[in-house]
Motif scaffolding. Structure first.
Motif, PDB file in Angstrom:
ATOM      1  N   VAL A  98      -5.212   8.228   1.315  1.00 30.81           N
ATOM      2  CA  VAL A  98      -5.945   7.178   2.028  1.00 30.81           C
ATOM      3  C   VAL A  98      -5.129   5.892   2.074  1.00 30.81           C
ATOM      4  O   VAL A  98      -5.071   5.197   3.111  1.00 30.81           O
ATOM      5  CB  VAL A  98      -7.316   6.948   1.371  1.00 30.81           C
ATOM      6  CG1 VAL A  98      -8.026   5.756   2.010  1.00 30.81           C
ATOM      7  CG2 VAL A  98      -8.178   8.190   1.483  1.00 30.81           C
ATOM      8  N   LEU A  99      -4.475   5.566   0.959  1.00 33.39           N
ATOM      9  CA  LEU A  99      -3.631   4.374   0.933  1.00 33.39           C
ATOM     10  C   LEU A  99      -2.465   4.465   1.911  1.00 33.39           C
ATOM     11  O   LEU A  99      -1.951   3.437   2.363  1.00 33.39           O
ATOM     12  CB  LEU A  99      -3.098   4.146  -0.494  1.00 33.39           C
ATOM     13  CG  LEU A  99      -4.108   3.676  -1.540  1.00 33.39           C
ATOM     14  CD1 LEU A  99      -3.445   3.557  -2.901  1.00 33.39           C
ATOM     15  CD2 LEU A  99      -4.735   2.351  -1.131  1.00 33.39           C
ATOM     16  N   SER A 112       0.746   3.985  -2.914  1.00 33.81           N
ATOM     17  CA  SER A 112       0.436   5.383  -2.599  1.00 33.81           C
ATOM     18  C   SER A 112       1.427   6.333  -3.260  1.00 33.81           C
ATOM     19  O   SER A 112       1.038   7.368  -3.810  1.00 33.81           O
ATOM     20  CB  SER A 112       0.441   5.594  -1.079  1.00 33.81           C
ATOM     21  OG  SER A 112       0.298   6.959  -0.763  1.00 33.81           O
ATOM     22  N   TYR A 127       1.745   9.732   9.023  1.00 35.39           N
ATOM     23  CA  TYR A 127       0.471  10.377   9.346  1.00 35.39           C
ATOM     24  C   TYR A 127       0.404  11.790   8.743  1.00 35.39           C
ATOM     25  O   TYR A 127      -0.602  12.161   8.121  1.00 35.39           O
ATOM     26  CB  TYR A 127       0.284  10.467  10.865  1.00 35.39           C
ATOM     27  CG  TYR A 127      -0.408   9.278  11.476  1.00 35.39           C
ATOM     28  CD1 TYR A 127      -1.682   8.899  11.071  1.00 35.39           C
ATOM     29  CD2 TYR A 127       0.208   8.525  12.477  1.00 35.39           C
ATOM     30  CE1 TYR A 127      -2.320   7.802  11.640  1.00 35.39           C
ATOM     31  CE2 TYR A 127      -0.420   7.428  13.045  1.00 35.39           C
ATOM     32  CZ  TYR A 127      -1.686   7.067  12.634  1.00 35.39           C
ATOM     33  OH  TYR A 127      -2.310   5.979  13.190  1.00 35.39           O
ATOM     34  N   ALA A 172      -2.212   3.536  10.227  1.00 37.01           N
ATOM     35  CA  ALA A 172      -3.136   3.394  11.353  1.00 37.01           C
ATOM     36  C   ALA A 172      -3.240   1.940  11.814  1.00 37.01           C
ATOM     37  O   ALA A 172      -3.309   1.658  13.024  1.00 37.01           O
ATOM     38  CB  ALA A 172      -4.511   3.921  10.951  1.00 37.01           C
ATOM     39  N   TRP A 173      -3.231   1.022  10.869  1.00 36.03           N
ATOM     40  CA  TRP A 173      -3.310  -0.400  11.228  1.00 36.03           C
ATOM     41  C   TRP A 173      -2.069  -0.829  12.008  1.00 36.03           C
ATOM     42  O   TRP A 173      -2.158  -1.521  13.017  1.00 36.03           O
ATOM     43  CB  TRP A 173      -3.480  -1.227   9.955  1.00 36.03           C
ATOM     44  CG  TRP A 173      -3.784  -2.677  10.193  1.00 36.03           C
ATOM     45  CD1 TRP A 173      -3.926  -3.303  11.402  1.00 36.03           C
ATOM     46  CD2 TRP A 173      -3.976  -3.679   9.199  1.00 36.03           C
ATOM     47  NE1 TRP A 173      -4.191  -4.628  11.229  1.00 36.03           N
ATOM     48  CE2 TRP A 173      -4.239  -4.896   9.887  1.00 36.03           C
ATOM     49  CE3 TRP A 173      -3.964  -3.664   7.798  1.00 36.03           C
ATOM     50  CZ2 TRP A 173      -4.473  -6.099   9.204  1.00 36.03           C
ATOM     51  CZ3 TRP A 173      -4.197  -4.859   7.121  1.00 36.03           C
ATOM     52  CH2 TRP A 173      -4.448  -6.063   7.817  1.00 36.03           C
ATOM     53  N   MET A 233       0.824  -1.211   0.000  1.00 37.28           N
ATOM     54  CA  MET A 233       0.000   0.000   0.000  1.00 37.28           C
ATOM     55  C   MET A 233       0.855   1.257   0.000  1.00 37.28           C
ATOM     56  O   MET A 233       0.482   2.266  -0.630  1.00 37.28           O
ATOM     57  CB  MET A 233      -0.941  -0.013   1.209  1.00 37.28           C
ATOM     58  CG  MET A 233      -1.946  -1.150   1.192  1.00 37.28           C
ATOM     59  SD  MET A 233      -3.188  -1.041   2.501  1.00 37.28           S
ATOM     60  CE  MET A 233      -4.177   0.316   1.914  1.00 37.28           C
ATOM     61  N   ILE A 280      -4.100   4.090   5.811  1.00 39.42           N
ATOM     62  CA  ILE A 280      -4.622   2.780   6.216  1.00 39.42           C
ATOM     63  C   ILE A 280      -3.537   1.898   6.846  1.00 39.42           C
ATOM     64  O   ILE A 280      -3.701   1.417   7.982  1.00 39.42           O
ATOM     65  CB  ILE A 280      -5.296   2.083   5.015  1.00 39.42           C
ATOM     66  CG1 ILE A 280      -6.593   2.799   4.652  1.00 39.42           C
ATOM     67  CG2 ILE A 280      -5.582   0.612   5.333  1.00 39.42           C
ATOM     68  CD1 ILE A 280      -7.277   2.252   3.427  1.00 39.42           C
ATOM     69  N   PRO A 281      -2.394   1.648   6.182  1.00 40.09           N
ATOM     70  CA  PRO A 281      -1.376   0.806   6.849  1.00 40.09           C
ATOM     71  C   PRO A 281      -0.738   1.477   8.055  1.00 40.09           C
ATOM     72  O   PRO A 281      -0.362   0.779   9.013  1.00 40.09           O
ATOM     73  CB  PRO A 281      -0.355   0.566   5.737  1.00 40.09           C
ATOM     74  CG  PRO A 281      -0.532   1.690   4.793  1.00 40.09           C
ATOM     75  CD  PRO A 281      -1.977   2.035   4.829  1.00 40.09           C
TER      76      PRO A 281
END
Length: 266
Positions: free
Chosen positions: A134-135, A95, A167, A141-142, A91, A138-139
């Protein structure tokens, strides 16, 4: 419109905002992707005191607090076999590529060499930049959510600087792409697109004020007839002053002078 008038269209602020944030976010995302510091592990069992590990999604480095030497390419199969690592690698790379594609699409749509921007093309580029942000988030935050659940050799686990940069970069791309995309929708009478035409006729619109006239009062000075001097000014025209004797004989000069004596000569 009068002849000689040139029309200037202001560059829309939302496009400037997006075209500035997107490259800055891309640089931060690139740093977060390649830097091996998504988390830091301290107090490792079987290692000297002060030794810690910096783990990223591509590499692991070993360092100590007492030395500046850093040993990278550390092997940890349990860590790299985690599902989040493989997903984060895919990801984050996607991105970065999607951001470059979005910028390549948005640049022709932004008004740099045209009278008006192509809002459809610029909005499509903004949408791609938004998705790239967004891409990234996502990783990031995960990974942060399961930070302590990933296989580690110690329980002292801290967040690395790559998470912070990821971030910030992802949020910048999301904001930049979003404001560029909303340019497709014309709202607020077109003010969101900065569609206020400014006419420049080449002449100043302000009427120059005439120069201020200053009146200087005239003063008439009258010659006073009274004088404390016993003789008048016109009397100097009738006086013949003696000339100095070239030969230096002062006695002969005084005897040859036949004018009227004055008080100063006495």
């Amino acid at each position: 419109m009068p002849s000689g008038t040139f029309i200037h269209y202001r560059t829309p602020g939302i496009l400037i905002f997006g075209m500035v944030l997107a490259p800055c976010g891309w640089v931060l995302d690139l740093t977060a992707t390649v830097a091996p510091n998504w988390r830091t592990i301290n107090d490792i069992d079987g290692e000297p005191i002060g030794t810690f590990l910096q783990q990223g999604i591509w590499d692991i480095c070993r360092a100590t607090t007492t030395s500046r030497d850093i040993q990278c390419n550390q092997q940890d199969e349990a860590y790299f076999n985690e599902q989040i690592i493989e997903i984060a690698q895919a990801m984050m790379v996607a991105s970065l590529i999607l951001t470059l594609i979005g910028l390549a699409v948005a640049i022709p749509g932004v008004r740099c060499w045209r009278e008006r921007p192509n809002w459809t093309v610029a909005g499509l580029g903004g949408l791609l930049i938004f998705l790239s942000g967004v891409l990234t988030l996502i990783p990031i935050a995960w990974y942060t959510h399961i930070l302590t659940d990933i296989a580690a050799a110690s329980t002292d686990i801290r967040v690395g600087y790559s998470i912070i940069l990821g971030y910030i970069g992802g949020i910048m791309e999301v904001l930049g792409g979003f404001v560029m995309f909303i340019g497709i929708c014309r709202c607020c009478g077109g003010r969101n697109r900065s569609e206020n035409v400014v006419a420049d006729t080449g002449k100043s619109t302000r009427n120059p004020s005439p120069p201020r006239r200053i009146t200087i009062p005239s003063i008439n000075r009258t010659r006073s007839t009274a004088s404390s001097v016993p003789y008048s000014k016109d009397s100097f025209d009738e006086i013949e002053f003696p000339r100095a004797n070239v030969n230096g004989n002062r006695s002969k000069a005084s005897s040859s002078y036949g004018g009227q004596p004055y008080d100063a000569d006495l």
